[in-house]
Design a protein around this motif. Structure first.
Motif, mmCIF file in Angstrom:
data_model
loop_
_atom_site.group_PDB
_atom_site.id
_atom_site.type_symbol
_atom_site.label_atom_id
_atom_site.label_comp_id
_atom_site.label_asym_id
_atom_site.label_seq_id
_atom_site.Cartn_x
_atom_site.Cartn_y
_atom_site.Cartn_z
ATOM 1 N N UNK A 205 26.378 -8.371 -37.554
ATOM 2 C CA UNK A 205 25.831 -7.307 -36.724
ATOM 3 C C UNK A 205 25.666 -7.775 -35.288
ATOM 4 N N UNK A 206 25.316 -6.854 -34.406
ATOM 5 C CA UNK A 206 25.187 -7.187 -32.984
ATOM 6 C C UNK A 206 24.150 -8.284 -32.757
ATOM 7 N N UNK A 207 22.994 -8.183 -33.387
ATOM 8 C CA UNK A 207 21.918 -9.137 -33.156
ATOM 9 C C UNK A 207 22.321 -10.549 -33.583
ATOM 10 N N UNK A 208 23.009 -10.651 -34.724
ATOM 11 C CA UNK A 208 23.441 -11.967 -35.190
ATOM 12 C C UNK A 208 24.493 -12.549 -34.252
ATOM 13 N N UNK A 209 25.392 -11.697 -33.746
ATOM 14 C CA UNK A 209 26.397 -12.180 -32.799
ATOM 15 C C UNK A 209 25.736 -12.640 -31.509
ATOM 16 N N UNK A 210 24.725 -11.908 -31.085
ATOM 17 C CA UNK A 210 24.001 -12.288 -29.869
ATOM 18 C C UNK A 210 23.321 -13.636 -30.054
ATOM 19 N N UNK A 211 22.701 -13.835 -31.212
ATOM 20 C CA UNK A 211 22.062 -15.117 -31.499
ATOM 21 C C UNK A 211 23.087 -16.245 -31.518
ATOM 22 N N UNK A 212 24.276 -15.951 -32.029
ATOM 23 C CA UNK A 212 25.347 -16.952 -32.021
ATOM 24 C C UNK A 212 25.755 -17.313 -30.616
ATOM 25 N N UNK A 213 25.843 -16.306 -29.771
ATOM 26 C CA UNK A 213 26.176 -16.541 -28.366
ATOM 27 C C UNK A 213 25.123 -17.411 -27.691
ATOM 28 N N UNK A 214 23.890 -17.261 -28.106
ATOM 29 C CA UNK A 214 22.793 -18.045 -27.533
ATOM 30 C C UNK A 214 22.672 -19.427 -28.171
ATOM 31 N N UNK A 215 23.542 -19.735 -29.147
ATOM 32 C CA UNK A 215 23.582 -21.085 -29.702
ATOM 33 C C UNK A 215 22.857 -21.289 -31.014
ATOM 34 N N UNK A 216 22.611 -20.215 -31.758
ATOM 35 C CA UNK A 216 21.842 -20.348 -32.996
ATOM 36 C C UNK A 216 22.503 -21.312 -33.989
ATOM 37 N N UNK A 217 23.822 -21.157 -34.198
ATOM 38 C CA UNK A 217 24.504 -22.007 -35.180
ATOM 39 C C UNK A 217 24.438 -23.473 -34.775
ATOM 40 N N UNK A 218 24.626 -23.726 -33.494
ATOM 41 C CA UNK A 218 24.571 -25.102 -32.990
ATOM 42 C C UNK A 218 23.182 -25.686 -33.209
ATOM 43 N N UNK A 219 22.167 -24.918 -32.882
ATOM 44 C CA UNK A 219 20.787 -25.399 -33.023
ATOM 45 C C UNK A 219 20.452 -25.691 -34.484
ATOM 46 N N UNK A 220 20.926 -24.839 -35.381
ATOM 47 C CA UNK A 220 20.676 -25.065 -36.806
ATOM 48 C C UNK A 220 21.397 -26.324 -37.295
ATOM 49 N N UNK A 221 22.626 -26.518 -36.842
ATOM 50 C CA UNK A 221 23.374 -27.711 -37.239
ATOM 51 C C UNK A 221 22.713 -28.970 -36.702
ATOM 52 N N UNK A 222 22.254 -28.913 -35.465
ATOM 53 C CA UNK A 222 21.578 -30.070 -34.882
ATOM 54 C C UNK A 222 20.287 -30.384 -35.632
ATOM 55 N N UNK A 223 19.561 -29.342 -36.012
ATOM 56 C CA UNK A 223 18.314 -29.556 -36.754
ATOM 57 C C UNK A 223 18.596 -30.235 -38.089
#
Length: 240
Positions: A205-223
């Motif tokens: 969805x739009x919100x999840x894509x927006x979070x991805x653009x803001x680096x959510x996946x990267x932050x989760x992987x780093x954590x």
């Protein structure tokens, strides 16, 4: 009635003048940033590798943004700014893997294929720079730069500083890059085509894509990586 129409007309004029001035100032600001970054990079060159974020590709319908990024990468290689280039991007909005498409185009323009690489996991701009940065490190590259348009370069600056330390910016300088309608070479996209592809707009969805653009996946992987590192360092207790 005439007075109301006149007032509306004047407001309409003022709003559009304001927007035009704002756009002009923004363009000037980004142009100044690009030129300043370019001059700094000129003093630091050559870089081991530059990262070029991907753009959605439709066969025989390349966008001006893709042309700009590929030709800017070629300029940086030809001018001695970099020895290698990583093109980044998965199949996100179309069936074609962006990193492979752009690498193939760069190879067709005369950049030696053993000096270009394709990162094929990233689906967002933050992932473009992060996964390419990790690839660069794995390949043994130390001096790394990001080569994209000034707007995206500025957007990624704070993220890059935190998650990809050491990456320099070499945004496109439009006065240097020939912006005439240069066609990109026609390429064989067989290796870049992904059968069974599902667009990200259908997967997220739009919100999840927006979070991805803001680096959510990267932050989760780093954590997760940090938690794993802590677990590995934690001494194992033994019962006697």
């Amino acid at each position: 009635m005439k007075k109301r129409l006149k007032n509306f007309f004047m407001i309409f004029i003022y709003v559009h003048v304001f927007l035009a001035v704002a756009l002009l100032l923004t363009h000037c600001s980004f142009s100044h940033y690009a030129k300043k970054s370019y001059e700094r990079a000129k003093k630091d060159k050559p870089f081991d590798v530059v990262i070029v974020p991907g753009v959605p590709y439709e066969k025989e319908n390349t966008t001006s943004i893709m042309r700009m990024r590929v030709y800017w990468a070629k300029h940086l290689y030809d001018s001695g700014f970099t020895k290698n280039i990583i093109f980044s991007g998965s199949a996100v909005y179309t069936h074609f893997v962006e990193g492979i498409v752009m690498k193939t185009m760069a190879d067709s323009l005369g950049i030696p294929p053993d000096h270009t690489f394709a990162e094929t996991k990233a689906e967002h701009s933050t992932e473009n720079i992060y996964y390419s940065w990790k690839m660069a490190k794995q390949l043994g590259f130390q001096k790394i730069a990001l080569a994209t348009d000034p707007f995206q370069s500025r957007l990624l600056r704070s993220f890059s500083k935190k998650y990809c330390p050491g990456v320099k910016a070499i945004p496109v300088v439009y006065d240097i890059l020939n912006r005439e309608a240069k066609p990109l070479p026609l390429i064989d996209t067989t290796k870049a085509y992904r059968a069974g592809f599902v667009s990200i707009t259908r997967r997220e969805g739009f919100w999840k894509r927006f979070q991805g653009t803001m680096g959510r996946r990267v932050k989760e992987e780093r954590r997760l990586e940090e938690e794993l590192e802590k677990a590995e360092k934690k001494p194992v207790s033994t019962n006697e």
